[in-house]
Design a protein around this motif. Structure first.
Motif, PDB file in Angstrom:
ATOM      1  N   ILE A  52       0.851  -1.186   0.000  1.00 40.37           N
ATOM      2  CA  ILE A  52       0.000   0.000   0.000  1.00 40.37           C
ATOM      3  C   ILE A  52       0.891   1.242   0.000  1.00 40.37           C
ATOM      4  CG2 ILE A  52      -1.859  -1.181   1.208  1.00 40.37           C
ATOM      5  CD1 ILE A  52      -1.089   0.402   3.734  1.00 40.37           C
ATOM      6  N   TYR A  53       0.326   2.343  -0.503  1.00 43.05           N
ATOM      7  CA  TYR A  53       1.073   3.592  -0.635  1.00 43.05           C
ATOM      8  C   TYR A  53       0.321   4.722   0.062  1.00 43.05           C
ATOM      9  CZ  TYR A  53       3.314   1.218  -4.630  1.00 43.05           C
ATOM     10  OH  TYR A  53       3.978   0.340  -5.452  1.00 43.05           O
ATOM     11  N   LYS A  54       1.090   5.707   0.497  1.00 39.31           N
ATOM     12  CA  LYS A  54       0.516   6.990   0.866  1.00 39.31           C
ATOM     13  C   LYS A  54       1.099   7.982  -0.124  1.00 39.31           C
ATOM     14  CE  LYS A  54      -1.895   9.905   3.262  1.00 39.31           C
ATOM     15  NZ  LYS A  54      -3.370   9.840   3.266  1.00 39.31           N
TER      16      LYS A  54
ATOM     17  N   GLU B  84       1.363  15.296   5.037  1.00 44.10           N
ATOM     18  CA  GLU B  84       2.704  14.724   4.873  1.00 44.10           C
ATOM     19  C   GLU B  84       3.699  15.791   4.408  1.00 44.10           C
ATOM     20  OE1 GLU B  84      -0.153  11.651   5.110  1.00 44.10           O
ATOM     21  OE2 GLU B  84      -0.068  13.311   3.696  1.00 44.10           O
ATOM     22  N   ALA B  85       3.257  16.649   3.478  1.00 44.66           N
ATOM     23  CA  ALA B  85       4.138  17.708   2.988  1.00 44.66           C
ATOM     24  C   ALA B  85       4.436  18.730   4.083  1.00 44.66           C
ATOM     25  CB  ALA B  85       3.509  18.389   1.782  1.00 44.66           C
ATOM     26  N   LEU B  86       3.394  19.113   4.830  1.00 47.99           N
ATOM     27  CA  LEU B  86       3.574  20.102   5.885  1.00 47.99           C
ATOM     28  C   LEU B  86       4.488  19.589   6.996  1.00 47.99           C
ATOM     29  CD1 LEU B  86      -0.121  21.358   6.096  1.00 47.99           C
ATOM     30  CD2 LEU B  86       1.827  22.662   5.235  1.00 47.99           C
ATOM     31  N   GLN B  87       4.447  18.280   7.245  1.00 51.91           N
ATOM     32  CA  GLN B  87       5.249  17.692   8.316  1.00 51.91           C
ATOM     33  C   GLN B  87       6.611  17.199   7.842  1.00 51.91           C
ATOM     34  OE1 GLN B  87       2.670  14.636   9.864  1.00 51.91           O
ATOM     35  NE2 GLN B  87       1.042  16.108  10.371  1.00 51.91           N
ATOM     36  N   SER B  88       6.867  17.281   6.544  1.00 52.27           N
ATOM     37  CA  SER B  88       8.132  16.785   5.998  1.00 52.27           C
ATOM     38  C   SER B  88       9.296  17.670   6.441  1.00 52.27           C
ATOM     39  CB  SER B  88       8.062  16.739   4.471  1.00 52.27           C
ATOM     40  OG  SER B  88       7.947  18.051   3.941  1.00 52.27           O
ATOM     41  N   GLU B  89      10.504  17.128   6.279  1.00 58.90           N
ATOM     42  CA  GLU B  89      11.704  17.862   6.660  1.00 58.90           C
ATOM     43  C   GLU B  89      12.762  17.731   5.573  1.00 58.90           C
ATOM     44  OE1 GLU B  89      13.069  16.451  10.404  1.00 58.90           O
ATOM     45  OE2 GLU B  89      11.285  17.109  11.514  1.00 58.90           O
ATOM     46  N   ILE B  90      13.647  18.713   5.512  1.00 56.96           N
ATOM     47  CA  ILE B  90      14.769  18.645   4.574  1.00 56.96           C
ATOM     48  C   ILE B  90      15.606  17.416   4.910  1.00 56.96           C
ATOM     49  CG2 ILE B  90      16.896  19.773   3.831  1.00 56.96           C
ATOM     50  CD1 ILE B  90      15.541  22.451   4.286  1.00 56.96           C
TER      51      ILE B  90
ATOM     52  N   TRP C 206       4.875   9.204  -0.409  1.00 54.44           N
ATOM     53  CA  TRP C 206       5.447   9.545   0.897  1.00 54.44           C
ATOM     54  C   TRP C 206       5.969   8.310   1.612  1.00 54.44           C
ATOM     55  CZ3 TRP C 206       6.740  14.299   1.568  1.00 54.44           C
ATOM     56  CH2 TRP C 206       6.019  15.322   0.944  1.00 54.44           C
ATOM     57  N   TRP C 207       5.258   7.223   1.476  1.00 54.76           N
ATOM     58  CA  TRP C 207       5.754   5.968   2.040  1.00 54.76           C
ATOM     59  C   TRP C 207       5.035   4.811   1.364  1.00 54.76           C
ATOM     60  CZ3 TRP C 207       1.777   3.136   3.877  1.00 54.76           C
ATOM     61  CH2 TRP C 207       0.663   3.791   4.425  1.00 54.76           C
TER      62      TRP C 207
END
Length: 387
Positions: free
Chosen positions: A26-28, A245-251, A305-306
């Protein structure tokens, strides 16, 4: 018979939906549009003007200091006409020679046939012109190899030599431009090479990207006066996203992108800027399939994202009893309650596994119950919740 009829009527009136448990992934993910940024540089001679003659095919790799194109000369058309006539004569002469076998010639013939097929299938004039140039280049290489293999003073040898003389006249009277760096050649110039730079991404924002007014999947036109060299090891894709997911992502986060070709490539977030509390600009760096993106500046793609694999079930099959999740299994007409541990979920499906006895004991569950002794497995039939 009466019982069978009763069960059939009951099923038609109130159907039971089930799902067969499977082992899957499965994907997100999210679908979005993004702008392609490259380390690219236009190579040109400011002191010279006029149309250029391509010495390298679109997407071909070049080394620093290698000739990449030349400017056309005054009698270019006349010399090219003579060369084209000789090409026809050389091709006819080659068909009458049976001892000119070469793996290089065979490879070039295969390339020519492939490009001809591409021309028949393409409806884009720019692509067709590029295919024609590639075919001409292959024919020239084929003629030179044939000339080397032909017997001395033969008709074919003399034709190839005459062609070489005309080609030398073109070369000696032309001004050549050389690569000032290594990379891949592209004649697709959209005048954004100096705007969409990759040394510092701080200039990027939503308003700036929208002001470029680029259509998604639009093919960059081929230039007759400009050539650029592109770094073929990496490129960048920037986009605007509103997902959690984008808002919580990090460099530094490693994810995957699915390109328009359906190819999945690894990517890393190298820049992030919050446009607002609900919107973020991201820049992804990729090191795969760089050559496949030369034709475009703006594309549709998927951010993965995963992904996770294992026992896959629908979210609609999950029930909860306190902090424990369970499913209802149909086995030979009997409904069984089975505890499952949810590992990962997206909007539609979950990856689950069975609890170990130790985990249940640690959680304070009564391991003497029937439910704790049963386990879910692939091909089990489970019930979905009624809507």
């Amino acid at each position: 018979i009466l019982v069978g009829i009763y069960l059939l009527i009951k099923l038609l009136i109130n159907p039971t939906n089930t799902f067969i448990v499977e082992n899957a992934k499965i994907y997100k993910e999210e679908s979005t549009t993004g702008y392609i940024l490259r380390d690219e540089q236009i190579v040109q001679n400011e002191a010279t003007s006029g149309n250029i003659v391509h010495l390298k095919a679109e997407g071909e790799k070049v080394a620093n200091g290698e000739a990449i194109y030349r400017y056309s000369m005054e009698n270019e058309q006349e010399l090219n006409s003579k060369i084209q006539e000789l090409d026809i004569q050389i091709q006819e002469a080659m068909e009458n020679e049976n001892n000119l076998f070469s793996s290089d010639i065979e490879l070039l013939e295969t390339q020519i046939e492939t490009k001809l097929d591409d021309i028949y299938e393409s409806t884009n004039i720019q692509e067709i012109e590029q295919y024609k140039k590639n075919i001409t280049t292959s024919i020239t290489k084929k003629a030179k190899i044939a000339g080397e293999l032909a017997p001395k003073n033969s008709y074919l040898k003399n034709l190839v030599q005459e062609r070489t003389n005309y080609e030398n006249q073109l070369n000696s009277g032309s001004q050549y431009i050389y690569a000032n760096r290594s990379g891949i050649i592209s004649y697709r110039v959209d005048n954004l090479e100096s705007k969409l730079t990759v040394t510092d991404f701080s200039y990027l924002n939503k308003k700036f990207l929208e002001s470029l007014n680029i259509k998604t999947s639009q093919i960059i036109a081929t230039s007759d006066t400009n050539v650029k060299i592109i770094d073929n090891f990496r490129c960048y894709i920037t986009c605007i996203s509103k997902t959690d997911e984008a808002l919580q992502s990090e460099i530094g986060d490693k994810i995957k992108l699915r390109l328009p070709t359906s190819e999945e490539v690894s990517a890393e977030i190298v820049y992030k800027n919050n446009e607002s509390d609900k919107e973020v600009l991201l820049v992804f760096e990729i090191e795969q399939a760089v050559e496949n993106l030369i034709n475009h500046r703006k594309i549709s793609f998927d951010i993965i994202w995963w992904s996770d694999s294992g026992i896959k079930i629908p979210n609609s099959a999950l029930h909860y009893e306190g902090k424990f999740a369970y499913v209802l299994r149909n086995r030979a007409g009997y409904e069984e309650k089975i505890l499952v541990k949810v590992l990962r979920q997206n909007d539609d499906y979950a990856i689950v596994e069975n609890y170990s006895t130790a985990e249940l004991e640690e959680a304070g569950y009564d391991i003497s119950t029937i439910e704790s002794k049963k386990s879910i497995s692939v091909y089990d039939e489970i019930y979905l919740k009624k809507e």
